[in-house]
Design an enzyme around this catalytic site. Structure first.
Site, PDB file in Angstrom:
ATOM      1  N   THR A 194      -5.509   2.612  -7.759  1.00  0.00           N
ATOM      2  CA  THR A 194      -6.790   2.564  -7.048  1.00  0.00           C
ATOM      3  C   THR A 194      -7.631   3.759  -7.466  1.00  0.00           C
ATOM      4  O   THR A 194      -7.208   4.914  -7.306  1.00  0.00           O
ATOM      5  CB  THR A 194      -6.559   2.560  -5.529  1.00  0.00           C
ATOM      6  OG1 THR A 194      -5.828   1.386  -5.184  1.00  0.00           O
ATOM      7  CG2 THR A 194      -7.879   2.550  -4.780  1.00  0.00           C
ATOM      8  N   SER A 238       0.824  -1.208   0.000  1.00  0.00           N
ATOM      9  CA  SER A 238       0.000   0.000   0.000  1.00  0.00           C
ATOM     10  C   SER A 238       0.857   1.256   0.000  1.00  0.00           C
ATOM     11  O   SER A 238       1.916   1.318   0.641  1.00  0.00           O
ATOM     12  CB  SER A 238      -0.899   0.010   1.240  1.00  0.00           C
ATOM     13  OG  SER A 238      -1.574   1.241   1.385  1.00  0.00           O
ATOM     14  N   LYS A 243      -7.702  -0.970  -9.856  1.00  0.00           N
ATOM     15  CA  LYS A 243      -8.419  -1.531  -8.709  1.00  0.00           C
ATOM     16  C   LYS A 243      -9.611  -0.646  -8.376  1.00  0.00           C
ATOM     17  O   LYS A 243      -9.455   0.559  -8.169  1.00  0.00           O
ATOM     18  CB  LYS A 243      -7.483  -1.632  -7.505  1.00  0.00           C
ATOM     19  CG  LYS A 243      -8.130  -2.111  -6.213  1.00  0.00           C
ATOM     20  CD  LYS A 243      -7.092  -2.194  -5.102  1.00  0.00           C
ATOM     21  CE  LYS A 243      -7.689  -2.603  -3.781  1.00  0.00           C
ATOM     22  NZ  LYS A 243      -8.508  -1.529  -3.168  1.00  0.00           N
ATOM     23  N   TYR A 266      -2.133   5.839  -5.613  1.00  0.00           N
ATOM     24  CA  TYR A 266      -3.184   6.839  -5.785  1.00  0.00           C
ATOM     25  C   TYR A 266      -2.648   7.978  -6.648  1.00  0.00           C
ATOM     26  O   TYR A 266      -1.431   8.164  -6.775  1.00  0.00           O
ATOM     27  CB  TYR A 266      -3.618   7.417  -4.435  1.00  0.00           C
ATOM     28  CG  TYR A 266      -4.351   6.457  -3.534  1.00  0.00           C
ATOM     29  CD1 TYR A 266      -5.707   6.213  -3.715  1.00  0.00           C
ATOM     30  CD2 TYR A 266      -3.694   5.816  -2.494  1.00  0.00           C
ATOM     31  CE1 TYR A 266      -6.396   5.345  -2.882  1.00  0.00           C
ATOM     32  CE2 TYR A 266      -4.368   4.939  -1.651  1.00  0.00           C
ATOM     33  CZ  TYR A 266      -5.722   4.711  -1.852  1.00  0.00           C
ATOM     34  OH  TYR A 266      -6.394   3.845  -1.030  1.00  0.00           O
ATOM     35  N   HIS A 320     -13.319  -1.588  -2.257  1.00  0.00           N
ATOM     36  CA  HIS A 320     -12.509  -1.058  -1.153  1.00  0.00           C
ATOM     37  C   HIS A 320     -12.948  -1.647   0.186  1.00  0.00           C
ATOM     38  O   HIS A 320     -12.926  -0.976   1.226  1.00  0.00           O
ATOM     39  CB  HIS A 320     -12.602   0.474  -1.121  1.00  0.00           C
ATOM     40  CG  HIS A 320     -11.297   1.155  -0.821  1.00  0.00           C
ATOM     41  ND1 HIS A 320     -10.449   1.618  -1.787  1.00  0.00           N
ATOM     42  CD2 HIS A 320     -10.687   1.435   0.358  1.00  0.00           C
ATOM     43  CE1 HIS A 320      -9.386   2.170  -1.226  1.00  0.00           C
ATOM     44  NE2 HIS A 320      -9.496   2.064   0.084  1.00  0.00           N
TER      45      HIS A 320
END
Length: 356
Positions: free
Chosen positions: A156, A106, A227, A130, A251
């Site tokens: 994402t 992440s 995603k 992101y 999510h």
């Protein structure tokens, strides 16, 4: 304490983590309907096993983007592993490396990408990304992980704004002072205003659009996986924009409450892409038969999030290995009891949706 299924690890974590930490990991958005439906939707699916298939020799291996893994189970990107165990993401990375599984690190890790690679230098890793208002933040991360040997970017796309997570609001959830979003260490040192999960508010860019996929492709040669896709329309657009994979994801029910459970959305996405790119899924996978159902509906691999944190809370790396091994063993058993000797024999003929 003998932990024999993922719900045992969940119970342990709930009993041993601080209340605000537990609720940060466990909660969804608003009424948590989507979080709960991710689980319930798997229970509405029934299996149609075949008998007398000679399952004396089993093979759970598969590939994702051409890389072989020991079984079609990976670790989804989840934030702040050091809240659950001091070594945090380093323990997670070592467990994935030991079992030869894919770990999606992440952006919001409490260990840096460099620390993760040092902890598990031979691990198979993707990086979750992101898009920020300051594009240079995203661009620098892309170049860092590419240089470190990460094998794909997981963009994402379902967080233009953060969902309303009531527990976090009530608990005034903040990272404790000794923990940081390590991938941004030094970036926001002069910021003294309100933050949102460890970074200043309004850092994420709500103007993100399909044109940013082209921008990201211009930065890197790494494969790009999107995603957060739940519909055939967006799946078709993903293919048109040249990405290499989709993770069907909501999510973990932490964004738009009331949207589709991921397993209910999977078939639509798989049918839309028609094998042109790989499709994966996360959300609600808790047993080996859940893995089997997802593969039968067309997923190439499943990714699990919250159970990894439960494993960390139990015994760090050993706990994560325990969670993954239980799920892999259950998957192997579910395959055998369904008459599937290898992953290629898993198909939609195994599936019947419950009429209840």
């Amino acid at each position: 304490m003998s932990l024999i299924c993922l719900s045992d690890y969940e119970a342990y974590a709930k009993d041993h983590l601080p209340k605000a930490t537990w609720e940060y990991y466990a909660a969804g958005a608003d009424d948590c309907c989507t979080r709960d439906d991710n689980l319930q939707a798997f229970r509405r699916i029934r299996l149609r096993p075949r008998m007398l298939r000679d399952v004396s020799v089993m093979d759970t291996r598969t590939t994702v983007l051409g890389t072989e893994i020991s079984c079609p189970i990976g670790i989804a990107p989840t934030a702040f592993h050091c809240l659950a165990w001091p070594d945090g993401e380093k323990s997670t990375a070592r467990a994935a490396e030991t079992l030869n599984l894919c770990y999606v690190a992440s952006t919001y890790s409490t260990c840096s990408v460099e620390e993760i690679v040092t902890a598990a230098p031979d691990g198979f890793r993707w990086f979750q990304l992101y898009v920020y208002r300051d594009r240079k933040l995203s661009e620098k991360l892309v170049h860092r992980v590419e240089a470190l040997g990460f094998k794909a970017l997981v963009l994402t796309v379902d967080v233009p704004y953060t969902g309303k997570r009531r527990s976090d609001i009530r608990n005034n959830f903040r990272l404790p002072p000794h923990l940081k979003v390590k991938n941004f260490e030094g970036v926001f040192e002069e910021h003294c205003g309100p933050d949102n999960y460890g970074v200043p508010v309004n850092t994420l860019d709500p103007s993100i659009s399909w044109k940013d996929v082209h921008w990201l492709r211009s930065l890197t040669l790494l494969p790009i996986i999107i995603k957060g896709i739940l519909t055939k329309e967006d799946a078709e657009l993903a293919v048109e924009h040249g990405v290499q994979g989709i993770i069907v994801s909501n999510h973990g029910g932490r964004q738009l409450d009331g949207e589709l459970a991921t397993i209910d959305a999977l078939s639509e996405v798989v049918d839309a892409v028609q094998g042109r790119i790989e499709v994966y899924i996360d959300g609600g996978i808790r047993t080996g038969s859940d893995v089997l159902k997802a593969l039968a509906l067309g997923a190439k691999c499943v990714f699990i999030g919250r159970p990894i944190v439960w494993g960390l809370a139990y015994k760090g790396e050993e706990g994560v290995r325990g969670v993954l091994q239980i799920l892999a063993d259950e998957f192997r058993l579910s395959m055998a009891l369904s008459g599937c000797r290898n992953v290629s024999e898993i198909n939609r003929n195994l599936i019947q949706f419950s009429k209840l």
